[in-house]
Design a protein around this motif. Structure first.
Motif, mmCIF file in Angstrom:
data_model
loop_
_atom_site.group_PDB
_atom_site.id
_atom_site.type_symbol
_atom_site.label_atom_id
_atom_site.label_comp_id
_atom_site.label_asym_id
_atom_site.label_seq_id
_atom_site.Cartn_x
_atom_site.Cartn_y
_atom_site.Cartn_z
ATOM 1 N N GLU A 2 0.827 -1.195 0.000
ATOM 2 C CA GLU A 2 0.000 0.000 0.000
ATOM 3 C C GLU A 2 0.869 1.255 0.000
ATOM 4 O O GLU A 2 1.861 1.358 0.721
ATOM 5 C CB GLU A 2 -0.900 -0.012 1.237
ATOM 6 C CG GLU A 2 -1.974 1.040 1.224
ATOM 7 C CD GLU A 2 -2.903 0.906 2.410
ATOM 8 O OE1 GLU A 2 -4.057 1.347 2.315
ATOM 9 O OE2 GLU A 2 -2.474 0.344 3.441
ATOM 10 N N LYS A 3 0.486 2.216 -0.841
ATOM 11 C CA LYS A 3 1.246 3.456 -0.911
ATOM 12 C C LYS A 3 1.048 4.270 0.355
ATOM 13 O O LYS A 3 -0.058 4.349 0.898
ATOM 14 C CB LYS A 3 0.799 4.279 -2.123
ATOM 15 C CG LYS A 3 1.172 3.679 -3.469
ATOM 16 C CD LYS A 3 0.776 4.622 -4.603
ATOM 17 C CE LYS A 3 1.221 4.079 -5.956
ATOM 18 N NZ LYS A 3 0.861 5.000 -7.063
ATOM 19 N N LYS A 4 2.128 4.913 0.816
ATOM 20 C CA LYS A 4 2.041 5.745 2.002
ATOM 21 C C LYS A 4 1.452 7.113 1.646
ATOM 22 O O LYS A 4 1.732 7.663 0.577
ATOM 23 C CB LYS A 4 3.417 5.912 2.637
ATOM 24 C CG LYS A 4 3.939 4.628 3.270
ATOM 25 C CD LYS A 4 5.272 4.842 3.955
ATOM 26 C CE LYS A 4 5.760 3.552 4.613
ATOM 27 N NZ LYS A 4 7.077 3.741 5.269
ATOM 28 N N THR A 24 6.062 12.229 -4.772
ATOM 29 C CA THR A 24 5.117 11.739 -5.783
ATOM 30 C C THR A 24 5.835 10.847 -6.787
ATOM 31 O O THR A 24 5.341 9.770 -7.152
ATOM 32 C CB THR A 24 4.439 12.914 -6.513
ATOM 33 O OG1 THR A 24 3.686 13.681 -5.564
ATOM 34 C CG2 THR A 24 3.504 12.419 -7.602
ATOM 35 N N GLY A 27 6.380 7.382 -5.647
ATOM 36 C CA GLY A 27 5.229 6.515 -5.486
ATOM 37 C C GLY A 27 4.366 6.779 -4.270
ATOM 38 O O GLY A 27 3.448 6.008 -3.973
ATOM 39 N N PHE A 28 4.617 7.862 -3.552
ATOM 40 C CA PHE A 28 3.789 8.217 -2.404
ATOM 41 C C PHE A 28 2.512 8.914 -2.878
ATOM 42 O O PHE A 28 2.487 9.534 -3.950
ATOM 43 C CB PHE A 28 4.543 9.147 -1.454
ATOM 44 C CG PHE A 28 5.703 8.505 -0.740
ATOM 45 C CD1 PHE A 28 5.600 8.149 0.594
ATOM 46 C CD2 PHE A 28 6.907 8.258 -1.395
ATOM 47 C CE1 PHE A 28 6.669 7.561 1.263
ATOM 48 C CE2 PHE A 28 7.981 7.675 -0.741
ATOM 49 C CZ PHE A 28 7.858 7.323 0.591
#
Length: 269
Positions: A2-4, A24, A27-28
């Motif tokens: 899961e992305k933070k 970003t 991948g956040f």
């Protein structure tokens, strides 16, 4: 995996924007904030929402907006702040209060809002953007130094208070970086005939030159990324030019009179 989810106050420009763009790209899920969303109609680097750190209701609304949409909030970057310069004797009381309300009270308000959510979800990371200036009383920047120094001490206390909740609180202290902070800084006016007229005028010019020739804010963004990627980050992280970071070490090591003499020589006082 899961992305933070990240919330960055003061995310529409400067250091905050650099942090948001970098995270970003890594991948956040990033939410930046600004006091007035209508001033940024074409902002597209990441999602921008309205939040004023001097307004508790605004903070609550923004936090609930993020958590309502994402279900969690993993990382808070307390970046929103204001600059202030001037001889302390000649700085208006209301401007001193405004600086503390934004730079000191503001981050505390945001932390108080997000910490219950982080505790309920089992942890989180809070990064308070302080300043190398917060480790020493800089001439004609004493109020700014005080706001950031106070935030550093509060962060230290809160880190110990929150240690059982898996909430990591880190102070990230930048030196001079090339941002638009000078444009939004409050400058106490240079008063003709003032005993500070010559020195303040000269130092004010030097301060703006230091910002204009500062390093790329991407270095602060990289430091934020390194912090959130560590399972046990250092409590305080400095980022900036070597001499600026060295000044913090000298402040700790030298007798106070020696350190102040070095500072006076540097500022030609």
């Amino acid at each position: 995996m899961e992305k933070k989810v990240v919330l960055i106050t003061g995310g529409s420009s400067g250091i905050g924007k650099a942090i948001g763009r970098f995270l970003t790209a890594k991948g956040f899920v990033v939410y930046g904030t600004t006091r007035n969303i209508s001033k940024h109609p074409d902002f597209s680097d990441f999602e921008l929402i309205e939040l004023n750190v001097t307004d508790t209701a605004s903070i609550k609304n923004a936090t609930e907006q993020v958590i309502g949409k994402e279900g969690r909030l993993d990382i808070l970057v307390n970046n929103a702040g204001v600059g202030i310069t001037g001889a302390i004797e000649e700085t208006p009381d209301d401007e001193i209060a405004k600086a503390f309300n934004t730079n000191f009270n503001g981050p505390i308000r945001v932390m108080k809002q997000v910490m219950p959510h982080m505790r309920a979800q089992g942890g989180g990371v809070i990064i308070n953007i302080t300043s190398i200036a917060g480790y020493m009383g800089l001439p004609f920047r004493g109020i700014y130094s005080a706001t950031k120094g106070a935030l550093t001490l509060v962060s230290e206390a809160m880190r110990m208070e929150a240690k059982d909740f898996n909430i990591k609180i880190v102070c990230l202290a930048p030196g001079d970086f090339a941002t638009n902070i000078a444009a939004g800084r409050y400058h106490a006016p240079v008063v003709e005939g003032s005993p500070y007229e010559e020195t303040y005028s000269r130092i004010l010019e030097d301060i703006d030159k230091d910002v204009d020739s500062g390093e790329d804010p991407i270095e602060v963004a990289k430091a934020v990324y390194n912090i959130v990627e560590r399972s046990n980050p250092r409590p305080q992280v400095l980022v900036g030019k070597r001499m600026q970071k060295l000044s913090v070490a000298l402040k700790r090591l030298l007798p106070q009179k020696w350190f102040e003499k070095l500072m006076c020589n540097h500022y030609r006082l």
